[in-house]
Design a protein around this motif. Structure first.
Motif, PDB file in Angstrom:
ATOM      1  N   HIS A  57     -16.501 -31.544 -42.900  1.00  0.00           N
ATOM      2  CA  HIS A  57     -15.851 -30.542 -43.377  1.00  0.00           C
ATOM      3  C   HIS A  57     -16.217 -29.388 -42.317  1.00  0.00           C
ATOM      4  O   HIS A  57     -17.551 -28.894 -42.488  1.00  0.00           O
ATOM      5  CB  HIS A  57     -15.762 -29.966 -44.697  1.00  0.00           C
ATOM      6  CG  HIS A  57     -14.783 -28.772 -45.040  1.00  0.00           C
ATOM      7  ND1 HIS A  57     -14.878 -28.080 -46.188  1.00  0.00           N
ATOM      8  CD2 HIS A  57     -13.808 -28.297 -44.374  1.00  0.00           C
ATOM      9  CE1 HIS A  57     -13.979 -26.986 -46.146  1.00  0.00           C
ATOM     10  NE2 HIS A  57     -13.053 -27.331 -45.148  1.00  0.00           N
ATOM     11  N   SER A  84     -12.311 -31.032 -37.132  1.00  0.00           N
ATOM     12  CA  SER A  84     -11.327 -30.785 -36.493  1.00  0.00           C
ATOM     13  C   SER A  84     -11.475 -31.142 -34.996  1.00  0.00           C
ATOM     14  O   SER A  84     -12.211 -31.301 -34.427  1.00  0.00           O
ATOM     15  CB  SER A  84     -11.300 -29.066 -36.410  1.00  0.00           C
ATOM     16  OG  SER A  84     -10.264 -28.638 -35.333  1.00  0.00           O
ATOM     17  N   ARG A 156      -5.635 -27.663 -47.771  1.00  0.00           N
ATOM     18  CA  ARG A 156      -4.438 -27.350 -46.760  1.00  0.00           C
ATOM     19  C   ARG A 156      -4.769 -26.385 -45.935  1.00  0.00           C
ATOM     20  O   ARG A 156      -4.278 -26.100 -44.826  1.00  0.00           O
ATOM     21  CB  ARG A 156      -3.045 -27.111 -47.662  1.00  0.00           C
ATOM     22  CG  ARG A 156      -2.620 -28.580 -48.260  1.00  0.00           C
ATOM     23  CD  ARG A 156      -1.294 -28.243 -49.008  1.00  0.00           C
ATOM     24  NE  ARG A 156      -0.262 -28.146 -48.280  1.00  0.00           N
ATOM     25  CZ  ARG A 156       0.804 -28.982 -48.069  1.00  0.00           C
ATOM     26  NH1 ARG A 156       0.465 -30.250 -48.529  1.00  0.00           N
ATOM     27  NH2 ARG A 156       1.955 -28.791 -47.539  1.00  0.00           N
ATOM     28  N   ALA A 157      -5.718 -25.409 -46.207  1.00  0.00           N
ATOM     29  CA  ALA A 157      -6.074 -24.265 -45.437  1.00  0.00           C
ATOM     30  C   ALA A 157      -7.180 -24.451 -44.325  1.00  0.00           C
ATOM     31  O   ALA A 157      -7.414 -23.577 -43.351  1.00  0.00           O
ATOM     32  CB  ALA A 157      -6.411 -23.182 -46.388  1.00  0.00           C
ATOM     33  N   SER A 158      -7.897 -25.787 -44.565  1.00  0.00           N
ATOM     34  CA  SER A 158      -8.661 -25.955 -43.527  1.00  0.00           C
ATOM     35  C   SER A 158      -8.263 -26.395 -42.226  1.00  0.00           C
ATOM     36  O   SER A 158      -7.119 -26.639 -42.014  1.00  0.00           O
ATOM     37  CB  SER A 158      -9.401 -27.555 -44.089  1.00  0.00           C
ATOM     38  OG  SER A 158     -10.035 -26.992 -45.282  1.00  0.00           O
ATOM     39  N   GLU A 159      -9.003 -26.168 -41.224  1.00  0.00           N
ATOM     40  CA  GLU A 159      -8.579 -26.025 -39.889  1.00  0.00           C
ATOM     41  C   GLU A 159      -8.413 -27.761 -39.456  1.00  0.00           C
ATOM     42  O   GLU A 159      -9.493 -28.514 -39.762  1.00  0.00           O
ATOM     43  CB  GLU A 159      -9.425 -25.422 -38.964  1.00  0.00           C
ATOM     44  CG  GLU A 159      -9.228 -25.871 -37.335  1.00  0.00           C
ATOM     45  CD  GLU A 159     -10.534 -25.174 -36.621  1.00  0.00           C
ATOM     46  OE1 GLU A 159     -10.919 -26.006 -35.779  1.00  0.00           O
ATOM     47  OE2 GLU A 159     -11.084 -23.812 -36.976  1.00  0.00           O
ATOM     48  N   SER A 178      -4.200 -24.961 -38.954  1.00  0.00           N
ATOM     49  CA  SER A 178      -4.866 -25.377 -40.272  1.00  0.00           C
ATOM     50  C   SER A 178      -3.513 -26.767 -40.477  1.00  0.00           C
ATOM     51  O   SER A 178      -2.599 -26.844 -39.991  1.00  0.00           O
ATOM     52  CB  SER A 178      -4.434 -24.491 -41.423  1.00  0.00           C
ATOM     53  OG  SER A 178      -3.257 -24.116 -41.642  1.00  0.00           O
ATOM     54  N   ASN A 179      -4.175 -27.341 -41.619  1.00  0.00           N
ATOM     55  CA  ASN A 179      -3.312 -28.662 -42.082  1.00  0.00           C
ATOM     56  C   ASN A 179      -2.067 -28.060 -42.826  1.00  0.00           C
ATOM     57  O   ASN A 179      -1.090 -28.538 -42.470  1.00  0.00           O
ATOM     58  CB  ASN A 179      -3.967 -29.100 -43.515  1.00  0.00           C
ATOM     59  CG  ASN A 179      -5.152 -29.875 -43.025  1.00  0.00           C
ATOM     60  OD1 ASN A 179      -4.985 -31.003 -42.222  1.00  0.00           O
ATOM     61  ND2 ASN A 179      -6.375 -29.791 -43.672  1.00  0.00           N
ATOM     62  N   GLU A 180      -1.963 -26.672 -43.218  1.00  0.00           N
ATOM     63  CA  GLU A 180      -0.991 -26.188 -43.738  1.00  0.00           C
ATOM     64  C   GLU A 180       0.269 -26.042 -42.501  1.00  0.00           C
ATOM     65  O   GLU A 180       1.361 -26.348 -42.949  1.00  0.00           O
ATOM     66  CB  GLU A 180      -1.123 -24.825 -44.542  1.00  0.00           C
ATOM     67  CG  GLU A 180       0.221 -24.438 -45.034  1.00  0.00           C
ATOM     68  CD  GLU A 180       0.847 -25.133 -46.444  1.00  0.00           C
ATOM     69  OE1 GLU A 180       2.057 -25.194 -46.273  1.00  0.00           O
ATOM     70  OE2 GLU A 180      -0.035 -25.307 -47.075  1.00  0.00           O
ATOM     71  N   TYR A 181      -0.397 -25.823 -41.438  1.00  0.00           N
ATOM     72  CA  TYR A 181       0.549 -25.290 -40.300  1.00  0.00           C
ATOM     73  C   TYR A 181       0.919 -26.692 -39.808  1.00  0.00           C
ATOM     74  O   TYR A 181       2.131 -26.507 -39.373  1.00  0.00           O
ATOM     75  CB  TYR A 181      -0.560 -24.692 -39.294  1.00  0.00           C
ATOM     76  CG  TYR A 181       0.360 -24.012 -38.022  1.00  0.00           C
ATOM     77  CD1 TYR A 181       0.269 -22.706 -37.959  1.00  0.00           C
ATOM     78  CD2 TYR A 181       1.342 -24.362 -37.340  1.00  0.00           C
ATOM     79  CE1 TYR A 181       0.799 -21.786 -37.041  1.00  0.00           C
ATOM     80  CE2 TYR A 181       2.084 -23.987 -36.199  1.00  0.00           C
ATOM     81  CZ  TYR A 181       1.740 -22.387 -36.126  1.00  0.00           C
ATOM     82  OH  TYR A 181       2.486 -21.657 -35.361  1.00  0.00           O
ATOM     83  N   THR A 184       3.853 -27.716 -42.350  1.00  0.00           N
ATOM     84  CA  THR A 184       5.033 -26.704 -42.280  1.00  0.00           C
ATOM     85  C   THR A 184       5.739 -26.630 -40.811  1.00  0.00           C
ATOM     86  O   THR A 184       7.071 -27.068 -40.914  1.00  0.00           O
ATOM     87  CB  THR A 184       4.565 -25.281 -42.176  1.00  0.00           C
ATOM     88  OG1 THR A 184       3.819 -24.964 -43.496  1.00  0.00           O
ATOM     89  CG2 THR A 184       5.611 -24.175 -42.274  1.00  0.00           C
TER      90      THR A 184
END
Length: 252
Positions: A57, A84, A156-159, A178-181, A184
Motif C-alpha cells: 500500500h 501504484s 477505492r480511494a487509494s492511488e 485512484s481506484n474510484e477514478y 468511474t
C-alpha cells in the motif's frame, strides 16, 4: 484487480488483450492474444513477486514499457498489493525520465529490454537508489523497498496510477488516479451507448493511444475489463497500416 479477477473467473477463455502483428516491432512481431485466464496467471505471478518483496500500500513502481501487454499485467499486479503504477512516456528525454522517477518517489522500476540501459542510466543519476529490472525477464526475487507501506488496507480511494501530464506550462504534473477514478471512468465509458456501445464478451476495441495517458490506460482498459471485452493494443497509431490492423484483429 478484484474487478479484473472477477471477470477472469467468469470468462477465463474470453480475449482480454490482442496485439496486432508488426514485423518491425521489437516485441511480439507476429502479434499475440491473451485470454482473461492467461492474463490472470501472469498477473498473479507478478503479484507474488511484489508481495514477497514487501511492496504494498502506497508504494510506486515506474514502468518504461510502452504499450507492451506487460504494462497491464504490472498495473493489475501492483493494484492487487495496493501499490501504484507510474508509466513513463517512452519518448521522454533522459532529463524528463529522471524528473518523473524522482518526483514520483518510485520505489523501483521495470523497463523493456530495449530500454533497460536507458532506465539504468537515469537511475544512476537519482540521488536515492532506484533498483531497475527487465520487464520481460523479471528476477526471481525483488529487493525490499526502503520505506514501509502505508498503514491500513488499500481501498477505492487509494492511488492506482500516477500519470504525468505533458508539462506544457512547466514541469509535468503528477495526476494521482485512484481506484474510484478507474471504476468511474470505465463505467462511464460503458454507459455512452450509440457508436460507443459495448457488447459484453464480444466487443474488440482497437486503441492505439499510449497507456501512459487516460484514454487507453484508464477508460478503455476498465471498460473492457468490466465487460469481458477485448482491448486491441497497438504500439502506436500507424497511418499506413491501421486499416489492415483493424481487419486482421477483427476489431468491432
Amino acid at each position: 484487480f478484484a474487478a479484473f479477477r472477477a471477470t477472469a473467473d467468469r470468462h477465463p477463455d474470453k480475449s482480454f488483450l490482442c496485439i496486432p502483428a508488426r514485423a518491425d516491432r521489437d516485441y511480439l512481431p507476429a502479434g499475440a492474444e491473451y485470454s482473461y485466464g492467461a492474463a490472470l496467471d501472469r498477473i498473479e505471478a507478478l503479484r507474488s513477486l511484489y508481495g514477497d518483496a514487501g511492496i504494498g500500500h502506497g508504494h510506486r513502481v515506474a514502468l518504461l514499457v510502452g504499450n507492451r501487454p506487460d504494462y497491464f499485467f504490472h498495473l493489475f499486479a501492483l493494484n492487487a498489493v495496493g501499490a501504484s503504477a507510474v508509466p513513463i512516456n517512452p519518448d521522454s528525454t533522459p532529463d524528463d525520465m529522471l524528473y518523473a522517477v524522482t518526483h514520483s518517489e518510485a520505489d523501483l522500476a521495470f523497463a523493456a529490454g530495449t530500454r533497460l540501459a536507458d532506465m539504468e542510466a537515469v537511475a544512476a543519476r537519482r540521488e536515492t537508489r532506484l533498483p531497475v529490472f527487465s520487464a520481460e525477464a523479471p528476477p526471481a526475487r525483488l529487493p525490499s523497498p526502503a520505506r514501509a507501506p502505508k498503514a491500513g488496507a488499500p481501498g477505492r480511494a487509494s492511488e492506482a496510477a500516477l500519470l504525468y501530464t505533458s508539462g506544457t506550462t512547466g514541469r509535468p504534473k503528477g495526476c494521482m488516479i485512484s481506484n474510484e477514478y478507474f471504476f468511474t471512468s470505465g463505467s462511464w465509458y460503458l454507459a455512452r451507448g450509440g457508436r460507443l456501445s459495448f457488447d459484453p464478451g464480444a466487443t474488440r476495441l482497437f486503441n492505439p493511444c499510449p497507456v501512459f495517458h487516460m484514454n487507453c490506460g484508464v477508460l478503455s482498459v476498465m471498460a473492457v475489463a468490466l465487460s469481458a471485452s477485448c482491448l486491441v493494443l497497438a504500439d502506436r497509431f500507424h497511418p499506413k497500416s491501421w486499416w489492415a490492423d483493424l481487419v486482421a484483429t477483427r476489431a468491432t
